[in-house]
Design a protein around this motif. Structure first.
Motif, PDB file in Angstrom:
ATOM      1  N   UNK A 148       0.842  -1.251   0.020  1.00  0.00           N
ATOM      2  CA  UNK A 148       0.008  -0.050  -0.070  1.00  0.00           C
ATOM      3  C   UNK A 148       0.853   1.110  -0.026  1.00  0.00           C
ATOM      4  N   UNK A 149       1.826   1.159   0.741  1.00  0.00           N
ATOM      5  CA  UNK A 149       2.858   2.459   0.723  1.00  0.00           C
ATOM      6  C   UNK A 149       3.599   2.586  -0.742  1.00  0.00           C
ATOM      7  N   UNK A 150       3.862   1.533  -1.349  1.00  0.00           N
ATOM      8  CA  UNK A 150       4.331   1.679  -2.763  1.00  0.00           C
ATOM      9  C   UNK A 150       3.043   1.997  -3.594  1.00  0.00           C
ATOM     10  N   UNK A 151       2.086   1.683  -3.489  1.00  0.00           N
ATOM     11  CA  UNK A 151       0.918   1.793  -4.395  1.00  0.00           C
ATOM     12  C   UNK A 151       0.436   3.468  -4.225  1.00  0.00           C
ATOM     13  N   UNK A 152       0.237   3.875  -3.098  1.00  0.00           N
ATOM     14  CA  UNK A 152      -0.173   5.273  -2.588  1.00  0.00           C
ATOM     15  C   UNK A 152       1.183   6.369  -3.057  1.00  0.00           C
ATOM     16  N   UNK A 153       2.390   5.924  -3.026  1.00  0.00           N
ATOM     17  CA  UNK A 153       3.542   6.663  -3.382  1.00  0.00           C
ATOM     18  C   UNK A 153       3.956   7.281  -2.075  1.00  0.00           C
ATOM     19  N   UNK A 154       3.854   6.873  -0.984  1.00  0.00           N
ATOM     20  CA  UNK A 154       3.943   7.343   0.326  1.00  0.00           C
ATOM     21  C   UNK A 154       5.902   7.262   0.294  1.00  0.00           C
ATOM     22  N   UNK A 155       6.387   8.158   0.615  1.00  0.00           N
ATOM     23  CA  UNK A 155       7.757   8.446   0.412  1.00  0.00           C
ATOM     24  C   UNK A 155       8.559   8.099   1.950  1.00  0.00           C
ATOM     25  N   UNK A 156       7.848   8.396   2.656  1.00  0.00           N
ATOM     26  CA  UNK A 156       8.540   8.326   4.097  1.00  0.00           C
ATOM     27  C   UNK A 156       7.769   7.411   5.043  1.00  0.00           C
ATOM     28  N   UNK A 157       8.180   6.257   5.366  1.00  0.00           N
ATOM     29  CA  UNK A 157       7.518   5.283   6.213  1.00  0.00           C
ATOM     30  C   UNK A 157       8.444   4.429   6.844  1.00  0.00           C
ATOM     31  N   UNK A 158       8.250   3.915   8.081  1.00  0.00           N
ATOM     32  CA  UNK A 158       9.164   3.303   8.936  1.00  0.00           C
ATOM     33  C   UNK A 158       8.425   1.965   9.645  1.00  0.00           C
ATOM     34  N   UNK A 159       9.015   0.982   9.453  1.00  0.00           N
ATOM     35  CA  UNK A 159       8.441  -0.265  10.203  1.00  0.00           C
ATOM     36  C   UNK A 159       9.167  -0.018  11.804  1.00  0.00           C
ATOM     37  N   UNK A 160       8.261   0.132  12.769  1.00  0.00           N
ATOM     38  CA  UNK A 160       8.859   0.444  14.120  1.00  0.00           C
ATOM     39  C   UNK A 160       8.153  -0.577  14.991  1.00  0.00           C
ATOM     40  N   UNK A 161       8.965  -0.924  16.188  1.00  0.00           N
ATOM     41  CA  UNK A 161       8.503  -1.952  17.054  1.00  0.00           C
ATOM     42  C   UNK A 161       7.316  -1.457  17.872  1.00  0.00           C
TER      43      UNK A 161
END
Length: 179
Positions: A148-161
């Motif tokens: 979904x991040x790739x599809x929506x073109x979201x540039x900044x995201x992080x996988x956080x604990x």
């Protein structure tokens, strides 16, 4: 090899007959050829290539002072729960400062989390999406939210604990619906 076996026999009654021979065909070379062709095609065939998504991970700063603080106005947190459930909230969860966000439930459809991400990234180009997966969530859900991040073109995201404060929010939402 193909061989022709002839049976010996004399003339019976003075008649000359054409010699009839039984033919026996050895299939060993044919089987060898079949296995060679099969091996050739198996070795030269390109199997389905795995699809990969490139994720660039930042280098951890050596000192705590070098870390950039994220503003609450530029943050959105996505919580992945059990049974394919997904929740999100805007801002940061800061229980020490008395800031408890409003948790909203979404779904995996195009009108669900995808539409929410599109709306939020258009409204705030500096948006950073924090993805937090619970231990009861599935790996498929994590891959789906990255898609979904790739599809929506979201540039900044992080996988956080997932921290204790967000885990408590998630447990409450899963028990009685979104707050």
């Amino acid at each position: 090899m193909a061989e022709i076996q002839q049976q010996g026999g004399g003339d019976e009654g003075g008649k000359k007959r054409a010699k009839k021979g039984s033919t026996k065909v050895d299939m060993t070379p044919m089987v060898d050829l079949g296995f060679l062709l099969l091996t050739f095609f198996v070795m030269t065939t390109t199997l389905a290539k795995p699809q990969i998504m490139e994720i660039n991970m930042p280098v951890k700063p050596k000192e705590r002072d070098q870390q950039n603080e994220l503003k609450a106005s530029n943050a959105m947190t996505v919580l992945l729960g059990s049974d394919n459930r997904i929740f999100y909230y805007k801002g940061l969860h800061q229980p020490a400062e008395g800031i408890i966000p409003q948790l909203e439930e979404s779904n995996w459809s195009a009108k669900g989390i995808r539409q929410t991400l599109l709306t939020e990234t258009r409204a705030n180009p500096k948006l950073v999406v924090l993805i937090k997966a619970d231990e009861t969530s599935s790996y498929k859900n994590l891959v789906d939210i990255l898609d979904e991040m790739s599809i929506t073109g979201t540039q900044k995201y992080a996988i956080v604990e997932l921290d204790n404060a967000d885990a408590g929010l998630l447990r409450n939402a899963e028990k009685g619906g979104a707050q």
